[in-house]
Each structure stands twice: as structure tokens, then as C-alpha cells.
Design an enzyme around this catalytic site. Sequence first.
Site, short mmCIF file in Angstrom:
data_model
loop_
_atom_site.label_atom_id
_atom_site.label_comp_id
_atom_site.label_asym_id
_atom_site.label_seq_id
_atom_site.Cartn_x
_atom_site.Cartn_y
_atom_site.Cartn_z
N ARG A 187 1.30 -11.40 39.57
CA ARG A 187 0.36 -12.34 40.18
C ARG A 187 -0.96 -11.73 40.67
O ARG A 187 -1.77 -12.42 41.27
CB ARG A 187 1.01 -13.12 41.34
N ASP A 188 -1.20 -10.45 40.40
CA ASP A 188 -2.50 -9.89 40.79
C ASP A 188 -2.87 -8.72 39.88
O ASP A 188 -3.21 -7.63 40.36
CB ASP A 188 -2.47 -9.45 42.26
N ILE A 189 -2.80 -8.95 38.58
CA ILE A 189 -3.18 -7.90 37.63
C ILE A 189 -4.71 -7.78 37.60
O ILE A 189 -5.42 -8.75 37.35
CB ILE A 189 -2.67 -8.23 36.21
#
Length: 248
Positions: A187-189
Site C-alpha cells: 500500500r505504499d510502494i
Amino acid sequence: MARRSGAEAAEVHAPMDCRGRYLIPETRELLIQAAGYGADKLQGRPPSVGEFSSPSQFQLLKELHSSATGSVHLAKIKDPQSRLKDVVVLKKRKVPELGKAKDMFNEYEVMKRLSHPNIIRCYGYFWEFPSQCLYIVLEYANRGDLHGELQTRKRLGKHFSDNEVWDVLAQVLRGLRHIHARGIVHRDIKTMNLLLNDEGVIKLGDFGVSRQMSENTVCLHSFYGTPLYLSPELIEGALEFAPKPSGN
């Protein structure tokens, strides 16, 4: 059912660690005595997992990040008998609220399930009761993150070749395939969360907002991510995600 007090809860949960092994009496007593310092935030977890239990076991070498909620340091283990000979990252978070403790434990709970060359390793955590701080011990990627690498190359005029771009992409996808196969969504690449070692190996890091999907989870509704790295669907306001029918 009557609700237990913090001290009672600590006494019930303290004897065993996350693998069902009994803790040594000293550790059990420490947890019971520390109930007034926030043992309720442990939510039944042991006060430490791994070979570390105190920040005094580390020699801090360099501060990598600092904020009002904590800090990240490059550290060396003082004990010459430690199984970890390399420099590690010591991530400290002040946890004044129960919800934030859950978020920090979530990062550890997710990372302990992962073992892959393209994912940062997590060696354990420990809780410091008087300061109400949670520490997570992580693998150190000594070339920093991909964002810094891009900035350095831009400044030197040495851009990534096509082959290097494909290599980075392939490594990121291998890491993502590993976590997705285990029902985990990062969820935060972004480039700041893609770390490199001196051999050029890309490693996914910072699982602070990741999510372990259950067998009953079909799609996610929550909104997480960094604005400049959000997918078009999120930007357009589509907050529900599920696989699209193949049409067959």
C-alpha cells in the site's frame, strides 16, 4: 466476562512468547511490574521477540531520521557473541496511544512472515516500558533508497540504462509477488521505500501501512499511500478494489 486490569492481563500473557515457549521468570516479572507503564499496549504479546530486549545493547552510529514520534538509527550490536554481525537499522517509535501501538506491531507481524532477497528482513522487536517506546530491528541496506540513487545519478549525469531499469523493475515485482502470495498488500510502494545494498539488490521496505488480507477479504476500502505515487484509480476516487472478471 469481567474485564481484567492491566496488571492482571500482563500476568496472564507474560509466561509465554509468540511461539508458545515459556519466558524466563525475570522477563515475566518485568512485564508484571511494568503494567503501569503501558503493558496494556502489548495486547498479549511478549515484551520482546528476538535476541534483543534493550536499547543499551546497541551502539548508535548515525541518525537516519528523526521526528516527534520517534527516530531511525544506524546501529551496531555491542555483544560480540550476537548472531548478527552486520550493522542494523534500529527503528524507535514513541507509542502514547494504543492505536499507534497496533500500527507498529502490525509492521512487525507482517514482516516476520516474509523471507525473500528482495524484502528487508526484520530481526525482532522489543518494548521499553518507562519511555513507552517500541523498537524494531531491521536489516540495513547500505546504499540507501532508490529516490536517493536517482538524485545522485541525476546530479552526476549517470542515468539508468535500459537494462538497469528492467533489472530494478524485475526485482520489485519479485518482492511484490512474494508478499502477494502470502496475502499481504504493501500500500505504499515508492522510490523512498525501495532500498538498495552494495550489490545493487532492491529490497522492499517500510511495511507500516501494509495489510494482511484474510481469506474472507475480497477487496480493500481504505485509502493509503503517498499522493505522487497513488494509482489512477485512487486519485479518481475509486476506494474499492477487486479483481475484474476475465470475460471468459
